[in-house]
Every structure is written in C-alpha cells, then in structure tokens.
Design a protein around this motif. Sequence first.
Motif, PDB file in Angstrom:
ATOM      1  N   TRP A   1       0.844  -1.202   0.000  1.00 17.34           N
ATOM      2  CA  TRP A   1       0.000   0.000   0.000  1.00 17.34           C
ATOM      3  C   TRP A   1       0.876   1.248   0.000  1.00 17.34           C
ATOM      4  CZ3 TRP A   1      -0.633   4.333   3.004  1.00 17.34           C
ATOM      5  CH2 TRP A   1      -1.791   5.088   2.773  1.00 17.34           C
ATOM      6  N   TYR A   2       1.962   1.205   0.738  1.00 14.24           N
ATOM      7  CA  TYR A   2       2.845   2.372   0.788  1.00 14.24           C
ATOM      8  C   TYR A   2       3.415   2.689  -0.599  1.00 14.24           C
ATOM      9  CZ  TYR A   2       2.805   2.035   5.903  1.00 14.24           C
ATOM     10  OH  TYR A   2       2.431   2.006   7.232  1.00 14.24           O
ATOM     11  N   GLU A   3       3.787   1.650  -1.349  1.00 11.03           N
ATOM     12  CA  GLU A   3       4.316   1.874  -2.695  1.00 11.03           C
ATOM     13  C   GLU A   3       3.235   2.409  -3.626  1.00 11.03           C
ATOM     14  OE1 GLU A   3       7.674  -1.402  -3.542  1.00 11.03           O
ATOM     15  OE2 GLU A   3       5.910  -2.200  -2.504  1.00 11.03           O
ATOM     16  N   ALA A   4       2.032   1.849  -3.533  1.00 14.03           N
ATOM     17  CA  ALA A   4       0.932   2.331  -4.364  1.00 14.03           C
ATOM     18  C   ALA A   4       0.610   3.790  -4.054  1.00 14.03           C
ATOM     19  CB  ALA A   4      -0.300   1.449  -4.143  1.00 14.03           C
ATOM     20  N   ASP A   5       0.582   4.113  -2.774  1.00 12.11           N
ATOM     21  CA  ASP A   5       0.283   5.485  -2.350  1.00 12.11           C
ATOM     22  C   ASP A   5       1.369   6.446  -2.822  1.00 12.11           C
ATOM     23  OD1 ASP A   5      -1.168   7.468  -0.588  1.00 12.11           O
ATOM     24  OD2 ASP A   5       0.742   7.412   0.481  1.00 12.11           O
ATOM     25  N   ALA A   6       2.629   6.030  -2.734  1.00 13.05           N
ATOM     26  CA  ALA A   6       3.729   6.890  -3.169  1.00 13.05           C
ATOM     27  C   ALA A   6       3.682   7.132  -4.675  1.00 13.05           C
ATOM     28  CB  ALA A   6       5.073   6.266  -2.774  1.00 13.05           C
ATOM     29  N   TYR A   7       3.420   6.085  -5.448  1.00 14.61           N
ATOM     30  CA  TYR A   7       3.310   6.264  -6.898  1.00 14.61           C
ATOM     31  C   TYR A   7       2.193   7.253  -7.224  1.00 14.61           C
ATOM     32  CZ  TYR A   7       2.124   5.465 -11.760  1.00 14.61           C
ATOM     33  OH  TYR A   7       1.833   5.655 -13.085  1.00 14.61           O
ATOM     34  N   ALA A   8       1.034   7.089  -6.585  1.00 12.24           N
ATOM     35  CA  ALA A   8      -0.104   7.966  -6.875  1.00 12.24           C
ATOM     36  C   ALA A   8       0.255   9.425  -6.591  1.00 12.24           C
ATOM     37  CB  ALA A   8      -1.320   7.534  -6.066  1.00 12.24           C
ATOM     38  N   ARG A   9       0.947   9.673  -5.479  1.00 16.72           N
ATOM     39  CA  ARG A   9       1.354  11.055  -5.162  1.00 16.72           C
ATOM     40  C   ARG A   9       2.336  11.575  -6.207  1.00 16.72           C
ATOM     41  NH1 ARG A   9       1.472  11.868   1.218  1.00 16.72           N
ATOM     42  NH2 ARG A   9       0.341  10.027   1.904  1.00 16.72           N
TER      43      ARG A   9
END
Length: 440
Positions: free
Chosen positions: A288-296
Amino acid sequence: MSADAHETPPVDLRERAAAALTAARARTAALTDPVSEPDLVAQHSPLMSPLVWDLAHIGNMEELWLLRNVAGRPSMHPEIDPLYDAFEHPRAERPKLPLLAPEEARRYAAEVRGRVFDLLEHTPFEGTALLDSGYVFGMIAQHEQQHDETMLITHQLRAGAPVLTDREPDAPFDPPVAAEVLVPGGPFTMGTSAEPWSLDNERPAHTRDTAPFWIDTAPVTNAAYEAFIADGGYEDPRWWAPAGWEQIRTHGIGAPLFWRREDGRWLRRRFGVTEPVPADEPVLHVSWYEADAYARWAGRRLPTEEEWEKAARHDPATGRSTRYPWGDADPTPAHANLGQRHLRPARAGSYPAGASALGVRQLIGDVWEWTASDFLPYPGFRAFPYREYSEVFFGPEHKVLRGGSFAVDAVACRGTFRNWDLPVRRQIFSGFRTARDGGA
C-alpha cells in the motif's frame, strides 16, 4: 426493485454448492499433489504456513462447520483441533507443531469431503441463517479457495524449480480509448443484503454519496511504475507516508517484490521462472505504501473504497448497483482473469466485455487493488458466523483491497467482496489504479 435487489443466476443452489466445493478441492490438489513431501512440510517464508498446514486446515474448517455445526456429529480427531486453529498459533510457529503428515492430511480432508457430500444431498437450505440459501456450504467453498490463493502465494515465495504449469493469458484485448473515466457524483448502493453467499463485512447494503471523481480505466502498468522508479521515486521522501518511508529505507526496498535489475533491464521471478518484466501488465507485488507513493508522484491519489465500488457497480442509466461491473451474470473467461487459469495478470486494458457501465476495465480479477480506505465495518454490521472472520481486523491497521486477482476464484470474488491486509504486505497479488477529484 431496490438497487440491491438483484437476483443470482437461476442455478440450483445445491448444484452450485457441490460445484463450488468440487472446484475448490481440484485446485487444492493441483497446488499440493505436484509438490514433494519435503516442500510440503517446509516453511518457505515466515509470512506463510507450510503447505501441509493449509491442506489439513481446510479439512478441519470444513469438518467444524459442516459436520459438527450443521450435522451435529462429534469431532473426528479432537486432538488436532488446536493445531489448525489459525488464531491459536501464528504462522511462524506452525512448522514446529506436530502436524499431520502430507498423506494423513490428504486422507483426512478426503474423508471429511465424502461425508460433506452425503450431508449436502439432504440438508435443507432453510431454517437457520447458516443454512439459508446454502450459506454455510458457500462459506466453506470460499474458505478453501482463499487458502488456495494463500498456497499460491507460498508457491511464489518458494525457491527452486517451478512445479506449477502455466500458459499465457489469451484475454480479449481492445485498447481503451481514454486513460481515465469520470464517475458522476451522487448516491449509490454500497454493499449487499441480497447476495446469498456474501460474507459479513460485505453487509448490509446502504447508501453512500460520492463527489465526482476520475479513475484510471485500467490498473497501473509495469511500464508506468518503472517510470516512477527511474525518476527516483524510491529516493524522494516527498511521495511517501512516514511509515512507508521508514519501511523502504529500513529494508532497502527499491522496486516491487521479486524484481531485480540486471544488464540494464528489470527482471522478475514468477513461480520459479525468471523473465523480463512485461511492460503492459499491471504492476504486481507492491505494498500500500508503494501504491500510495506512486499515486502522489503521479499527481493523483488512490481511490477510496466507496469510489472503487461505485466505479465497479453503479449503473448511472438505471441507478442500480450490479453484482459485477458488467451486470449480474456470473463471470466467464471473457469477463475477467480469475481462478488461476493463468499464473499472471493479463495486459492492462484487456476484457472489454468485463468493463463497467462507465467503461472501467479489469475491476474484477488480474490484481487486487489497494484503496485509500481503512478496513472498517459498514453501518449496521453484524458479525456472522464468527467474529474472527472480519470484526477482529477492523481498524486503521489494515487497508482495503478490492476486485480480486488472477489467483482468486469467482466464488470468492464479486463487486462487493472486501479484502484487507497490512500496508507493508507485498507477497500478496496486489496492484492498484489511481484516481483524482472530479472536474477538469
């Protein structure tokens, strides 16, 4: 007819239960029969149980709920019950337990199943909440398929030569015209009170209201994620939640799990095979942290759980929420990549027949999709038939995933189905798509 008053296809529920149980057991066999005894009893990762534990646990859960609870029969092997209680022994401890040997586990599960099929022939599908519409049989079929997905994760973590057969996805493909779709604001029906085998956290149906938002037509691809890596995404704390930044720095994470850089290109290990990372597949094995970082980094965000479900189920033309993005009919191979037909996602933009009313693709199957939401109960939630399935996991510690993956069977995947995990998890078959607020 209310928005949640859809009907399941007109198939006899007893036949449906028998078929679901049979399909689950065939898959369990395919995941365990080709595996050597040392590999069955080994723990391939502290995150996972030995495969032989899952094999016997499947039988024990089936015996507990169908033979003991429904039929009122005594325990076949009361001495093993504590060994296969998922809450009594963490996964890291299970290899040290006096577990049934592989052949004993197979015989036990087969004996339970034989008695269950006898029970299924004459058990009324009415009278109690467990029996209504054959709920408890559907629950057990879903439970086994969920453990089959867990065992497939273990296969991915396992070192050594591959033991599972594979074939390339042959998904229908027609490139979507637009990269994102606008979902109109307004109320819709989330969850279900009508799906006969829905689990407690999917219930009850209730109204949610969303503002307009844009959502990706297809999941984020490996190529798009590679651009994030190449732009220093793992080196820039601006994109990361503080706990995520700490996680990647502490563990030296710089790419999705199972990726490695070699001779100027990205390779991945997939069920014992090393291959180039395919650019057009949805990215897989990200936290989730990687997905959230990519989205930002992309100037976007993860969709909330209600946004995801509205994009998947709401038909603006009728105001209804359907069982699946394409309607109420059960999935077929033309709709979605489910059931371990393939050991990988299909390329992003596949399955035009499985698109939602608004044209969003691959919302069911291929990869579990992280959402921005914590795993919380719906208004009016009631734990059933036991608290440990959902209730004990509610809270901010777990993030919601939606939509299923190639490793999920259709019996355990629908437009209302909710999965959850810790935001650090990467061994699961997880990807994501992004969203942004409505407007230009």
